[in-house]
Each structure stands twice: as structure tokens, then as C-alpha cells.
Design an enzyme around this catalytic site. Sequence first.
Site, PDB file in Angstrom:
ATOM      1  N   ASN A 147      -9.921   0.097   1.187  1.00  0.00           N
ATOM      2  CA  ASN A 147      -8.879   0.078   2.219  1.00  0.00           C
ATOM      3  C   ASN A 147      -9.510   0.474   3.547  1.00  0.00           C
ATOM      4  OD1 ASN A 147      -7.301  -0.220  -0.112  1.00  0.00           O
ATOM      5  ND2 ASN A 147      -5.607   0.918   0.790  1.00  0.00           N
ATOM      6  N   GLY A 173      -9.461   5.133   2.809  1.00  0.00           N
ATOM      7  CA  GLY A 173     -10.068   5.905   3.889  1.00  0.00           C
ATOM      8  C   GLY A 173     -11.473   5.432   4.208  1.00  0.00           C
ATOM      9  N   HIS A 190      -7.927   9.458   4.975  1.00  0.00           N
ATOM     10  CA  HIS A 190      -7.193   8.465   5.738  1.00  0.00           C
ATOM     11  C   HIS A 190      -7.380   8.763   7.224  1.00  0.00           C
ATOM     12  CE1 HIS A 190      -4.635   8.034   1.965  1.00  0.00           C
ATOM     13  NE2 HIS A 190      -5.069   6.813   2.200  1.00  0.00           N
ATOM     14  N   GLY A 191      -7.531   7.708   8.026  1.00  0.00           N
ATOM     15  CA  GLY A 191      -7.704   7.918   9.457  1.00  0.00           C
ATOM     16  C   GLY A 191      -9.146   8.278   9.784  1.00  0.00           C
ATOM     17  N   ASP A 238       0.839  -1.197   0.000  1.00  0.00           N
ATOM     18  CA  ASP A 238       0.000   0.000   0.000  1.00  0.00           C
ATOM     19  C   ASP A 238       0.876   1.251   0.000  1.00  0.00           C
ATOM     20  OD1 ASP A 238      -2.436   1.369   0.077  1.00  0.00           O
ATOM     21  OD2 ASP A 238      -2.353   1.558   2.261  1.00  0.00           O
ATOM     22  N   HIS A 239       0.524   2.219  -0.828  1.00  0.00           N
ATOM     23  CA  HIS A 239       1.181   3.533  -0.848  1.00  0.00           C
ATOM     24  C   HIS A 239       2.702   3.457  -0.988  1.00  0.00           C
ATOM     25  CE1 HIS A 239      -2.310   6.079  -0.195  1.00  0.00           C
ATOM     26  NE2 HIS A 239      -2.733   5.197   0.693  1.00  0.00           N
ATOM     27  N   THR A 242      -8.006   1.982   9.920  1.00  0.00           N
ATOM     28  CA  THR A 242      -8.040   2.668  11.211  1.00  0.00           C
ATOM     29  C   THR A 242      -9.007   2.013  12.188  1.00  0.00           C
ATOM     30  OG1 THR A 242      -7.442   4.761  10.150  1.00  0.00           O
ATOM     31  CG2 THR A 242      -8.405   4.895  12.347  1.00  0.00           C
TER      32      THR A 242
END
Length: 244
Positions: free
Chosen positions: A181, A160, A131-132, A31-32, A184
Site C-alpha cells: 500500500n 505504510g 501510515h503516512g 482498504d481498511h 502518501t
Amino acid sequence: VHFDYVDMEAMAPVVQRAAQLAPIPVALHLDHGLSLQTIVRAIRCGFTSVMYDGSEYPLEENIRRTKQIVDICHSVGVTVEAELGQVTGGEGGSKEGTVAEPSLFTDPQEAAVFVEETGVDALAVAIGTVHGLYKGEPKLDFDRLAEIARRVDIPLVLHGGTGVPDEDFKRAIQLGICKVNFYTQTSIAAVNRIKERLRKEPDLIKFPELLLEAKIGIKETVKRQIQVFGSVGMCDHPNPLCSS
């Protein structure tokens, strides 16, 4: 961001073994990935899928860098996900949360050009997730997603996922999202299980017991999301994914 916690070369064989034992197809996915060097490391470790994230660059530079990654990965049978637009926030995030920035959302016309010129296999899009944790309520731009899906003929990815209502997930999937994805909330579930165990047993010194608690929290969260995403029983009958 997780390279501070794990050694990819040491961890990959463990995850590969777990994937081999799974009764369903499993992709080992990076990822990323932010650099060519990281992508090559993943390929050497046996990853079957990578994400190259060039979203911080202007369109032309993102296309150039992504195409280079695609050419390399496709030569060894590895698929590539890329990102166009920017999903704000950091993985894991902060307790304060992040607000989505509409000016960074994916442009449908640019998405069509990007996919055509790079030959990428999957596209991560920015349509209102972060994200988060969110700061406030998430508002997804479904019209934008539908237009991207109309112009692009490859799987779309939603980064996210934490905080998105179940019904929004289902609608996004109906409009073309094929991969979500979701990190969190699994992390929160793991930490909460550990906190609860330590509240009951403040003198506990067995670290593996805490790892087991974390595993239970993650498992429960993942199981629920599999149900929300409509993936339950997907491999119970022959289909192109499982046969490959």
C-alpha cells in the site's frame, strides 16, 4: 477515511469502467474496512476484494470478526485481506510523521493461528512501517517478516510504504510481501504539482487543469514504484494471475 471525500456507490461504476479498459488484471479493493456494514456496501458496489481491519481488537475478537467477514465474502467470490498487529499513523499522515511501535508488531505464532482460524486470503503485517510519513528513518524487522512468511502460506501485505528505501522494498518482496500500500507519496506528488502550477500561474481559475497536474504527479510516482517493486512486464507473458 476517504468517505468524507467520495461517495462509494457513485464512484464504484467509474472505477469499474476504468478497470475494464485496463490491459492488465485490476482488483477493485476496499482498504481498511472497519465494520460489517462497510464491507457489505463494498460487496454491493462490485468490489472484488476487501480489507477488514480488526487490528484494534484482541486476537480472539479479531479472529471472530474476521472469520465472519471471510465467510460472507467467500460466499460471493470476494477475497479478504486482514491485519494482525498494528501499523501506526494515519493515512495521509501529518508533516511531523509517526514512529513505529515495536510492541504492536505482528507476532509470527499468532499470525499462523489467525490465518488458520479465519481462512483469510491475504495478511497485512506490522514490521516497522507506518501510515503516512515517518519520523526518522524506517527500520524494518526483516527477521520477523521471514518468520511470518515461514509460518503462513498466503500473500503478505505491507501497509505504510511511503519513505521505505528501494532496497528495503526489494528485500521485503523477496521475503514474501506480495502487495504494497503506497498512498502518501502519491498524494505529496499530486499536491506538489498543483503548487508548482499555481506558482507559475497564480491567477489560474481552471480547476480541471489542477486535476490534470495532480494526475501527472500520481502517474509518475506510481510508474516509479512499479519499477521498484519488480512488476514491470509482469503481464507480458502468460502467467496464473493474468489468465485468471
